[in-house]
Scaffold this motif. Structure first.
Motif, PDB file in Angstrom:
ATOM      1  N   THR A 134       0.981  -1.172  -0.018  1.00 55.03           N
ATOM      2  CA  THR A 134       0.011   0.119  -0.215  1.00 55.03           C
ATOM      3  C   THR A 134       1.014   0.850   0.186  1.00 55.03           C
ATOM      4  OG1 THR A 134      -1.562  -1.134   1.666  1.00 55.03           O
ATOM      5  CG2 THR A 134      -1.851   0.999   1.302  1.00 55.03           C
ATOM      6  N   VAL A 135       0.469   2.123  -0.524  1.00 57.65           N
ATOM      7  CA  VAL A 135       1.411   3.448  -1.296  1.00 57.65           C
ATOM      8  C   VAL A 135       0.505   4.252  -0.820  1.00 57.65           C
ATOM      9  CG1 VAL A 135       3.103   4.635  -2.130  1.00 57.65           C
ATOM     10  CG2 VAL A 135       3.312   2.443  -2.109  1.00 57.65           C
ATOM     11  N   ASN A 136      -0.007   5.192  -0.217  1.00 62.33           N
ATOM     12  CA  ASN A 136      -0.469   6.027   0.492  1.00 62.33           C
ATOM     13  C   ASN A 136      -2.084   6.041   0.255  1.00 62.33           C
ATOM     14  OD1 ASN A 136       1.421   8.020   0.697  1.00 62.33           O
ATOM     15  ND2 ASN A 136       1.401   9.023  -1.100  1.00 62.33           N
ATOM     16  N   GLY A 137      -2.369   4.587   1.172  1.00 65.16           N
ATOM     17  CA  GLY A 137      -3.732   4.106   1.500  1.00 65.16           C
ATOM     18  C   GLY A 137      -3.976   3.568  -0.215  1.00 65.16           C
ATOM     19  N   GLN A 138      -3.452   3.458  -1.098  1.00 66.06           N
ATOM     20  CA  GLN A 138      -3.390   2.662  -2.171  1.00 66.06           C
ATOM     21  C   GLN A 138      -3.042   1.210  -2.835  1.00 66.06           C
ATOM     22  OE1 GLN A 138      -5.655   3.916  -4.846  1.00 66.06           O
ATOM     23  NE2 GLN A 138      -6.263   5.658  -2.922  1.00 66.06           N
ATOM     24  N   LYS A 139      -4.142   0.551  -2.364  1.00 63.86           N
ATOM     25  CA  LYS A 139      -3.080  -1.000  -2.929  1.00 63.86           C
ATOM     26  C   LYS A 139      -2.751  -1.034  -4.448  1.00 63.86           C
ATOM     27  CE  LYS A 139      -4.525  -3.690   0.636  1.00 63.86           C
ATOM     28  NZ  LYS A 139      -3.823  -4.686   1.231  1.00 63.86           N
ATOM     29  N   ARG A 140      -1.375  -1.730  -4.234  1.00 61.04           N
ATOM     30  CA  ARG A 140      -0.718  -1.863  -5.377  1.00 61.04           C
ATOM     31  C   ARG A 140      -0.724  -3.280  -6.132  1.00 61.04           C
ATOM     32  NH1 ARG A 140       5.184   1.188  -5.237  1.00 61.04           N
ATOM     33  NH2 ARG A 140       3.543   3.148  -5.599  1.00 61.04           N
TER      34      ARG A 140
END
Length: 157
Positions: free
Chosen positions: A151-157
């Protein structure tokens, strides 16, 4: 073969730094259960080399790394350190695993700069969280980048 366990890193160029004088190669580096935190700490993991120095960097493993803040990228692999490209010895960076890294503040989560003729290969991120990354990742000539439950800045990859 290096083991780094239970350390606290503060100011400097990186928490775990490999390179730049790397012509002989580095392999089998294990870092676990470390804490890194300072606005004066540039990166959490830093690998630096270039085509004048060459060398092979492989089998680098970090797990359970808690990062408060770093000034630059949480994970930085840079083939353009000092002399950069154009030398006779293209570097090799492969088989880098980062598990359970949490970074609360950084400029970027990932800053990866390989060469077109010698890309960074086999970086695996598992169960990592990067919060408050001010800029998007920079990925130049990277192959086999895998991200599982990242997760980067609340966004799943």
């Amino acid at each position: 073969n290096l083991i780094i366990r239970g350390c606290q890193m503060k100011d400097g160029h990186g928490g775990v730094t490999i390179g730049s004088e790397i012509s002989g190669g580095v392999r089998n580096v294990f870092a676990e259960k470390c804490r890194m935190d300072s606005p004066n700490l540039d990166r959490a993991l830093r690998i630096k080399t270039n085509s004048v120095r060459g060398g092979v960097i492989e089998q680098i493993h970090l797990r359970d790394i808690d990062v408060g803040q770093v000034a630059g990228a949480a994970i930085d692999v840079d083939f353009y350190y000092e002399e950069g490209e154009g030398g006779a010895f293209p570097p090799t960076v492969r088989d880098v695993t980062v598990e359970r890294m949490r970074c609360r503040k950084s400029e970027r989560a990932l800053h990866l700069r390989g060469y077109a003729a010698s890309p960074i290969r086999g970086l695996r991120l598992t169960d990592c969280v990067f919060e408050n990354a001010a800029k998007p990742d920079r990925l130049d000539h990277v192959e086999q980048l895998t991200q599982h439950n990242v997760t980067v800045n609340g966004q799943k990859r």
